[in-house]
Design a protein around this motif. Structure first.
Motif, short mmCIF file in Angstrom:
data_model
loop_
_atom_site.label_atom_id
_atom_site.label_comp_id
_atom_site.label_asym_id
_atom_site.label_seq_id
_atom_site.Cartn_x
_atom_site.Cartn_y
_atom_site.Cartn_z
N MET A 84 0.84 -1.21 0.00
CA MET A 84 0.00 0.00 0.00
C MET A 84 0.87 1.25 0.00
O MET A 84 0.49 2.27 -0.60
CB MET A 84 -0.96 0.01 1.18
CG MET A 84 -1.93 1.19 1.19
SD MET A 84 -3.00 1.34 -0.28
CE MET A 84 -4.41 0.39 0.25
N ALA A 85 2.03 1.21 0.63
CA ALA A 85 2.94 2.36 0.62
C ALA A 85 3.36 2.69 -0.81
O ALA A 85 3.38 3.87 -1.20
CB ALA A 85 4.16 2.08 1.50
N PHE A 91 -0.21 7.01 -6.16
CA PHE A 91 -1.50 7.70 -6.18
C PHE A 91 -1.27 9.21 -6.03
O PHE A 91 -1.81 10.01 -6.80
CB PHE A 91 -2.40 7.18 -5.06
CG PHE A 91 -3.59 8.04 -4.78
CD1 PHE A 91 -4.73 7.97 -5.56
CD2 PHE A 91 -3.58 8.95 -3.72
CE1 PHE A 91 -5.83 8.78 -5.32
CE2 PHE A 91 -4.67 9.75 -3.45
CZ PHE A 91 -5.80 9.68 -4.26
N LEU A 92 -0.49 9.62 -5.03
CA LEU A 92 -0.25 11.04 -4.81
C LEU A 92 0.44 11.69 -6.00
O LEU A 92 0.18 12.85 -6.32
CB LEU A 92 0.60 11.26 -3.56
CG LEU A 92 -0.10 11.16 -2.21
CD1 LEU A 92 0.89 11.43 -1.08
CD2 LEU A 92 -1.31 12.08 -2.11
N ALA A 119 7.70 11.62 -0.98
CA ALA A 119 7.84 11.79 -2.43
C ALA A 119 7.28 13.11 -2.94
O ALA A 119 7.52 13.47 -4.09
CB ALA A 119 7.15 10.63 -3.15
N LEU A 120 6.55 13.83 -2.10
CA LEU A 120 5.99 15.11 -2.51
C LEU A 120 7.06 16.19 -2.55
O LEU A 120 8.08 16.09 -1.86
CB LEU A 120 4.86 15.52 -1.56
CG LEU A 120 3.61 14.65 -1.63
CD1 LEU A 120 2.65 15.01 -0.50
CD2 LEU A 120 2.92 14.78 -2.99
N PRO A 121 6.84 17.25 -3.32
CA PRO A 121 7.85 18.30 -3.44
C PRO A 121 8.12 19.02 -2.12
O PRO A 121 7.22 19.17 -1.29
CB PRO A 121 7.24 19.28 -4.44
CG PRO A 121 6.08 18.60 -5.05
CD PRO A 121 5.66 17.50 -4.14
N ILE A 143 14.88 12.49 4.21
CA ILE A 143 15.40 13.84 4.00
C ILE A 143 14.30 14.79 3.54
O ILE A 143 14.56 15.83 2.94
CB ILE A 143 16.57 13.84 3.00
CG1 ILE A 143 16.13 13.28 1.65
CG2 ILE A 143 17.75 13.08 3.56
CD1 ILE A 143 17.11 13.53 0.53
N SER A 144 13.06 14.44 3.81
CA SER A 144 11.94 15.28 3.40
C SER A 144 11.69 16.39 4.42
O SER A 144 12.30 16.42 5.48
CB SER A 144 10.68 14.43 3.25
OG SER A 144 10.16 14.10 4.52
N ASP A 145 10.75 17.26 4.10
CA ASP A 145 10.37 18.33 5.02
C ASP A 145 9.01 18.07 5.66
O ASP A 145 8.33 18.99 6.08
CB ASP A 145 10.38 19.69 4.31
CG ASP A 145 9.36 19.79 3.18
OD1 ASP A 145 8.88 18.75 2.70
OD2 ASP A 145 9.05 20.92 2.77
#
Length: 180
Positions: A84-85, A91-92, A119-121, A143-145
């Protein structure tokens, strides 16, 4: 004359497993609907759930490279969460209207949702309210925000403490969306 379709309305995505977090997700949606954006409830549960939300788990699962059958109804919970991950991240990636995302979860939900959030900006508002936020969050944040908010209590029904925490997380997301 060629008509260009209007841009989709900015939408806040509320994400969780409706089979175990329906009450908390409904509370979050109600709180967010006080803001100026559309709200879409996304179910990332891997078992049958009622209600399904605005985006049923089967739709999210259908974004898995091997289809929904590679995600839904798996007996092994670890395999189901991992599948699902992958599906949620994909999906996003095809949603054109994301103004921000907020998720809630325990161990499994956090693993699913943060895979998509990572994975989003950079700069796109993303908040994860999690029972896992008081421990080592490196596997979830990378390393995301994305912002991890400790749930403090178990997310197994609303109580006086988690209502405040969920409300504050929702208001933080609304503030970030309103003032990018």
């Amino acid at each position: 004359m060629l008509r260009v379709p209007p841009d989709p309305a900015p939408t806040v995505y509320v994400v969780g497993t409706l089979d175990t977090k329906a009450e908390e997700l409904a509370f979050l949606c109600a709180t967010l609907r006080s803001g100026p954006v559309a709200v879409r409830l996304v179910n990332v549960g891997t078992q049958a759930a009622t209600p399904e939300g605005d985006v049923p788990a089967s739709v999210v699962a259908g974004h898995h490279p091997d289809g929904a059958g590679a995600v839904m109804g798996l007996i092994d919970r670890g395999q189901a969460v991992a599948a699902m991950a992958v599906a949620f991240e994909r999906f996003l990636s095809v949603q054109p209207d994301i103004a921000g995302v907020i998720g809630i979860g325990g161990g499994g939900g956090t693993a699913i949702i943060t895979a998509g959030l990572r994975a989003l900006p950079y700069g796109l508002p993303k908040i994860m309210v999690s029972t896992m936020a008081s421990g080592n969050t490196a596997p979830y944040v990378g390393i995301s925000d994305l912002i991890m908010v400790p749930a403090v209590t178990d997310l197994a029904g609303l109580n006086s403490l988690n209502r405040v925490i969920l409300h504050n997380a929702a208001q933080a997301l609304l503030g970030m969306v309103a003032h990018p």
